[in-house]
Write a protein that holds these residues in place. Structure first.
Motif, short mmCIF file in Angstrom:
data_model
loop_
_atom_site.label_atom_id
_atom_site.label_comp_id
_atom_site.label_asym_id
_atom_site.label_seq_id
_atom_site.Cartn_x
_atom_site.Cartn_y
_atom_site.Cartn_z
N SER A 97 -21.39 60.91 22.21
CA SER A 97 -20.45 60.18 21.37
C SER A 97 -21.20 59.43 20.29
N ASN A 102 -14.56 56.29 20.17
CA ASN A 102 -13.86 56.35 21.43
C ASN A 102 -13.57 57.78 21.85
N GLU A 103 -14.46 58.70 21.52
CA GLU A 103 -14.28 60.10 21.85
C GLU A 103 -15.61 60.71 22.20
N SER B 32 -7.51 55.16 24.54
CA SER B 32 -7.18 56.40 23.88
C SER B 32 -6.94 57.44 24.97
N PHE B 34 -6.41 61.65 26.06
CA PHE B 34 -6.87 62.99 25.68
C PHE B 34 -6.35 64.04 26.65
N LEU B 46 -11.65 69.90 23.62
CA LEU B 46 -10.58 68.97 23.29
C LEU B 46 -9.36 69.74 22.83
N LYS B 49 -5.38 64.62 21.18
CA LYS B 49 -5.64 63.24 21.54
C LYS B 49 -4.64 62.32 20.85
N THR B 51 -4.47 57.93 19.96
CA THR B 51 -5.25 56.70 20.05
C THR B 51 -4.42 55.44 20.18
N SER B 93 -9.98 57.01 27.60
CA SER B 93 -11.20 56.34 27.24
C SER B 93 -10.89 54.86 27.18
N TYR B 101 -15.04 57.86 30.04
CA TYR B 101 -13.80 58.56 30.28
C TYR B 101 -13.43 58.44 31.75
#
Lengths: 115, 113
Positions: A97, A102-103, B32, B34, B46, B49, B51, B93, B101
């Motif tokens: 990251s 935040n991913e 967030s 996902f 992914l 997502k 947020t 997250s 996560y």
């Protein structure tokens, strides 16, 4: 963008040997990298979080002397499974990251089989 | 602590059927959310997502809406294909500075021709 690679994609080793798995962020600088372990048909279990230039933070129950993590640069983290045993056989996945992002971006995984 | 609860699988559907995979979460902050997809022998990709509350994530015909009032993030697709067969993971997250996560247990989807 945000591609993460892992090497090797699979490895077979003998019991008692050590195995190193590399995780690289190819097109961005990863301030934080995560290492996960996944057993067949199960979810991902976070093993440790590593920040560039500092010691990794291990989750409870994960042996830090068994699973050595090094995050020497902003694009490379390594996981070394020391003195591997058959119970260490698993699918290991890394992610990376960006600073304060935040991913996480995931690598394709490494399948380790210890004979 | 924070957690993610995902519906149990496996889910077996015929091609062109409607898909819903339920996901609910508990979180103290503003996470967030996902959805990831994992094909056999591969890592996680992914899928979509969101947020913040009321955000709708969408990709490849899949959609999910961040519902704060019901703490849910259900995955939907109007017409599934055989190629959608995979394992789907819901995750949050925590956004509390660790950026860790928390994954759901995963739902295996099998689509039959």
């Amino acid at each position: 963008g945000a591609v993460v690679s892992q090497h090797p994609s699979w490895v077979i080793c003998k019991s008692g040997t050590s195995v190193k798995i590399e995780c690289r962020s190819l097109d961005f600088q990863a301030t934080t990298m995560f290492w996960y372990r996944q057993f067949p048909k199960q979810s991902l279990m976070l093993m440790a979080t590593s920040n560039e230039g500092s010691k990794a933070t291990y989750e409870q129950g994960v042996e830090k002397d068994k699973f050595l993590i090094n995050h020497a640069s902003l694009t490379l983290s390594t996981l070394t499974v020391t003195s591997a045993h058959p119970e260490d056989s698993s699918f290991y996945i890394c992610s990376a990251s960006l600073l304060r992002a935040n991913e996480q971006f995931f690598g394709p995984g490494t399948r380790l089989t210890v004979l | 602590g924070d957690s993610v609860t995902q519906m149990e699988g496996p889910v077996t559907l015929s091609e062109e059927a409607f898909l819903t995979i339920n996901c609910t979460y508990t979180a103290t902050g503003y996470p967030s959310l996902f959805w990831y997809v994992q094909y056999p022998g591969e890592g996680l990709q992914l899928l979509l997502k969101a947020t913040k509350a009321d955000d709708k994530g969408s990709n490849k015909g899949f959609e999910a809406t961040y519902r704060k009032e019901t703490t849910s993030f259900h995955l939907e697709k109007g017409s599934v294909q055989v190629s959608d067969s995979a394992v789907y993971f819901c995750a949050l997250s925590d956004g509390g500075g660790t950026y860790k996560y928390i994954f759901g247990t995963g739902t295996r989807l099998k689509v039959l021709a």
